[in-house]
Scaffold this active site. Structure first.
Site, mmCIF file in Angstrom:
data_model
loop_
_atom_site.group_PDB
_atom_site.id
_atom_site.type_symbol
_atom_site.label_atom_id
_atom_site.label_comp_id
_atom_site.label_asym_id
_atom_site.label_seq_id
_atom_site.Cartn_x
_atom_site.Cartn_y
_atom_site.Cartn_z
ATOM 1 N N HIS A 141 6.516 -0.771 5.526
ATOM 2 C CA HIS A 141 5.881 -1.387 4.654
ATOM 3 C C HIS A 141 4.420 -0.807 5.246
ATOM 4 O O HIS A 141 3.762 -0.785 6.376
ATOM 5 C CB HIS A 141 6.248 -3.041 4.881
ATOM 6 C CG HIS A 141 4.587 -3.610 4.560
ATOM 7 N ND1 HIS A 141 3.861 -4.381 5.063
ATOM 8 C CD2 HIS A 141 4.823 -4.135 2.915
ATOM 9 C CE1 HIS A 141 3.415 -5.322 4.922
ATOM 10 N NE2 HIS A 141 3.667 -5.237 3.158
ATOM 11 N N HIS A 187 -5.387 -1.053 3.012
ATOM 12 C CA HIS A 187 -4.888 -2.614 2.885
ATOM 13 C C HIS A 187 -5.738 -2.804 2.173
ATOM 14 O O HIS A 187 -7.200 -3.665 2.918
ATOM 15 C CB HIS A 187 -4.373 -3.150 4.030
ATOM 16 C CG HIS A 187 -3.810 -4.118 3.393
ATOM 17 N ND1 HIS A 187 -2.866 -5.161 5.099
ATOM 18 C CD2 HIS A 187 -3.044 -4.343 2.423
ATOM 19 C CE1 HIS A 187 -2.456 -5.610 4.278
ATOM 20 N NE2 HIS A 187 -2.274 -5.345 3.025
#
EC number: 3.1.4.11
Length: 604
Positions: A141, A187
Site C-alpha cells: 500500500h 500521497h
C-alpha cells in the site's frame, strides 16, 4: 534494559558481570548439547550407535531418517550425501576429505542449520496455472512512502525493498507535477515530497523479478489529465518493453494465471472513462440530493473542510463548461486509447451498496477496492457474498486513512473471506506485518499463495464457505520447543541484562479463524544464553489451511517491559513434520544472522 551499564569479560568458558561497580559475578557458558529426542533419532538411524552417542550416520541412514522421521519429500541417497558433505565442509575443514558420515554432534548441527533443515518447504510447490483470483497475492500500500502517510519522503527505494522481499503488487499514486507537464508519485493532499514516476518505473523494471519470477501488478491511483495518461502509457511501453502484458480485448472473462505471466508486468487501475466521471467531485443522486463520492484513501484528519472547498470549486468549474467543451474533453480521451489498452485488471470502488457491487458478472472479471472498515461491515452482513465475489474477481483491501503512522490492520478477516490483495504498509513493523510476512513465506516465498479449495467451491444452492460458522476440529498441531541458540553471537552480552545472562521464554500463537486462535508460553529459563525448554504444546485446528503459527522469544525483566529476542510467523499448512530449525527475525522482519530455535512439529 535501561539498567546501569557495566563492563564484562569472558575467559575459560565463563562471563564476568560487574555488579554495582563493586564485585564480579561469574557465569559459566554451557555449550548446547543434543536433546534426548535428537540422541534417540541418531541412535535409531545410525550405524554402531548403541549408546546413542557413538556411531556414524551415512548417506543411506540419513536418507532413511529424512523419509521416515522427518516425513520428508522423496530424498535420494545422492541428495543425502550432498547434505552430509555440506555439514562436514562447514564443521571439519581440515579433515573433510576423510569423513563420509555424521557423528552425533554433526547430526545435531545439521538439524540446527535452517538452510539445510528448514521448517517449511523452501521452493514453489503449488499449482500456478489457475486464474489470478485463485491466489492470495503479496500486496503493498502506498509502496513509494519511506515513513508516515502525511510528511515522509516519497522514493523509489521502498519500491525496490518491497520487490526484493517478494511483494508482487506495487501501488503508485500519480499526480501532475507543478507545471502540469510531467508525472510525480506522491500521497496527494499531504506534505509528502514527490518522486518522479520515471524513477519508480525504472526501479520496478530492474527489480521486479529479483526474488520471484511471477508477475508484478502495478496498481495506479490516477489523478491525471488525458494528456498525462498518454504520457504514462508511453513511459510504461518504452521502459517495460516486452515485460509489459496487456490483453487483446478490453474485458477479460477470466484472469490469466501466474504461470502464464512469468516475468511480466501488468497494470491495474480504473479505465479513463470511469476516471473522467469520478473527476466530478459531487454526484447528483436520483432524488437530486448531492453527496461527496468516497475516495479510495480516506480523508486525513483536519483536511475535510479544505477538500470540500476544493471539491466545490472543481464542481463549479465542471458545471460551467459548455456541453461542447465537455464533449471535446471526452473526445480527446477517445483519441488516446493507448493508456486504456494497457490496463489489464480493471478496477473500481463501490458506487452504491457494496452488496450490489459484489454481484458477479458472467462475462467479465474486475478488481474492487474496499477500506478495512468497509470490509468489516460487509463481512458482518454479507459474508458469503464476499467469498462468492472473490472466487472469480479480485478484492483489494486498504488501510483506513487514520493510520497516518503507516500501521496495519489484522489481515485474517480478508484472507478468510478470499480477499486476494490485502494491501499493507511495508515500511513499518508490528504483529500484523509479521503475519503478512509469515503468510507469504508459503509457496517458496514467490508472492502467490493458492487459496484453499473450500474458498473456491460452491454448493448446490450456490452456498460457499462461511467463515463465521464453527466447524469440527480437523487436526491437531503439536509443537515441541527444544531450545534456542545464537543470541550470544548477534547481541552484546549486556543487551538483555546488565548483571547476568538473559532469562528467555517463548510465546506461541495460532492466528486463524476465531475458533482456532490460541496462545501458549514456555517456562522462563534463567541466566542462560542457550535456553533449553523441552516443552510440547497442542493446538486443535478447525481450519488449518488458514492458520498461522506466530512465535516470539522474550527475555523476562522483573522491573521493566520484557525485551524482544526475535520472532517468526509460519503458515501451518506449510510446516514440515519432524525436528526443524526455525530462524528468527527482528522487529522489522529482517532475518537475524544466528538466532534460531530447534522445534518439532507433528500433526494428529
Amino acid at each position: 534494559m535501561g539498567k546501569e551499564k557495566k563492563t564484562e569479560s569472558h575467559d575459560n568458558g565463563s562471563y564476568n558481570y560487574k555488579m554495582f561497580k563493586c564485585f564480579n559475578r561469574k557465569f559459566k557458558i554451557n555449550e548446547v548439547q543434543p536433546t534426548n529426542d535428537v540422541r534417540d533419532a541418531f541412535c535409531k538411524f545410525s550405524v554402531g550407535a548403541g549408546d546413542g552417542s557413538s556411531g556414524v550416520m551415512g548417506a543411506e541412514q540419513l536418507c532413511s531418517f529424512l523419509d521416515d522421521h522427518q516425513v520428508h519429500s522423496v530424498t535420494t541417497v545422492a541428495e543425502a550425501q550432498r547434505l552430509i558433505d555440506e555439514v562436514i565442509r562447514r564443521r571439519h575443514h581440515v579433515t573433510r576429505f576423510t569423513r563420509h558420515g555424521l557423528d552425533l554432534d554433526d547430526f545435531f548441527n545439521f538439524l540446527f542449520y535452517d538452510d539445510l533443515n528448514p521448517p517449511i518447504t523452501p521452493h514453489v510447490h503449488q499449482d500456478m496455472t489457475a486464474p489470478l483470483s485463485h491466489y492470495f497475492i503479496y500486496t503493498g500500500h502506498n509502496s513509494y512512502l519511506t515513513g508516515n502517510q502525511l510528511s515522509s519522503d516519497c522514493s523509489e527505494v521502498p519500491v525496490i525493498k518491497a520487490l526484493q522481499r517478494g511483494v508482487r503488487v506495487i501501488e503508485l499514486d500519480l499526480w501532475p507535477n507543478s507545471t502540469g507537464t510531467d508525472i510525480n508519485v506522491l500521497h496527494g493532499r499531504t506534505l509528502t515530497t514527490p518522486v518522479p514516476l520515471i524513477k519508480c518505473l525504472k526501479s520496478i523494471r530492474d527489480y521486479a523479478f529479483s526474488s520471484s519470477p511471477y508477475p508484478v501488478i502495478i496498481t495506479l491511483e490516477d489523478h491525471l489529465t488525458s494528456d498525462l495518461q498518454a504520457k504514462v502509457a508511453e513511459m510504461a511501453t518504452k521502459i517495460f518493453g516486452e515485460m509489459l502484458y496487456y490483453p487483446e480485448s478490453d474485458n477479460l472473462e477470466e484472469f490469466p494465471s501466474p504461470a502464464s505471466l512469468l516475468h511480466r508486468i501488468i497494470i491495474s487501475t480504473k479505465p479513463p472513462k470511469e476516471y473522467l466521471e469520478s473527476r466530478n467531485p459531487l454526484v447528483k443522486q436520483k432524488n437530486n440530493s448531492i453527496v461527496s463520492p468516497s475516495s479510495e484513501e480516506e480523508t486525513p484528519a483536519g483536511t475535510e473542510e479544505i477538500q470540500t472547498l476544493e471539491s466545490m470549486l472543481s464542481y463549479q468549474d465542471y458545471e460551467t463548461k459548455s456541453d461542447s467543451d465537455q464533449e471535446k474533453e471526452e473526445g480527446s480521451e477517445e483519441q488516446k486509447p493507448v493508456y486504456k489498452r494497457l490496463i489489464t485488471i480493471h478496477a473500481g470502488k463501490p458506487k452504491g451498496s457494496v452488496k450490489e457491487e459484489m454481484k458477479v458478472a458472467v462475462d467479465k472479471v474486475r478488481r474492487l477496492s474496499l477500506s478495512e472498515q468497509e470490509l468489516d461491515r460487509t463481512c458482518s452482513s454479507n459474508s458469503q457474498d464476499v467469498v462468492r465475489f472473490t472466487q472469480r474477481n479480485l478484492l483489494r483491501i486498504y488501510p483506513k486513512g487514520t493510520r497516518i503512522n503507516s500501521s496495519n490492520y489484522k489481515p485474517l478477516i480478508g484472507w478468510t473471506h478470499g480477499a486476494q490483495m490485502i494491501a499493507f504498509n511495508m515500511q513499518g513493523y508490528g504483529k500484523s506485518l509479521w503475519m503478512m510476512h509469515g503468510m507469504f513465506r508459503a509457496n517458496g516465498g514467490c508472492g502467490y499463495v493458492k487459496k484453499p479449495n473450500f474458498l473456491m467451491k460452491k454448493g448446490f444452492h450456490e452456498e460457499v464457505f462461511d467463515p463465521r460458522k464453527r466447524l469440527p476440529v480437523k487436526e491437531t498441531l503439536k509443537v515441541k520447543v527444544y531450545m534456542g541458540d545464537g543470541w550470544r553471537l548477534d547481541f552484546s552480552h549486556t543487551h538483555f541484562d546488565a548483571y547476568s545472562p538473559p532469562d528467555f521464554y517463548t510465546k506461541m500463537y495460532i492466528v486463524g479463524v476465531p475458533a482456532d486462535n490460541a496462545k501458549k508460553k514456555t517456562k522462563i529459563i534463567e541466566d542462560n544464553w542457550y535456553p533449553i525448554w523441552d516443552e510440547e504444546f497442542s493446538f486443535p485446528l478447525t481450519v488449518p489451511e488458514l492458520a498461522l503459527l506466530r512465535i516470539e522469544v522474550r527475555e523476562y525483566d522483573m522491573s521493566e517491559k520484557d525485551d524482544f529476542g526475535g520472532q517468526t510467523c509460519l503458515p501451518v499448512s506449510e510446516l514440515r513434520p519432524g525436528i526443524r530449525s526455525v530462524p528468527l527475525y527482528d522487529k522489522k522482519g529482517e532475518k537475524m544472522k544466528s538466532v534460531r530455535l530447534l522445534m518439532r512439529f507433528t500433526f494428529e
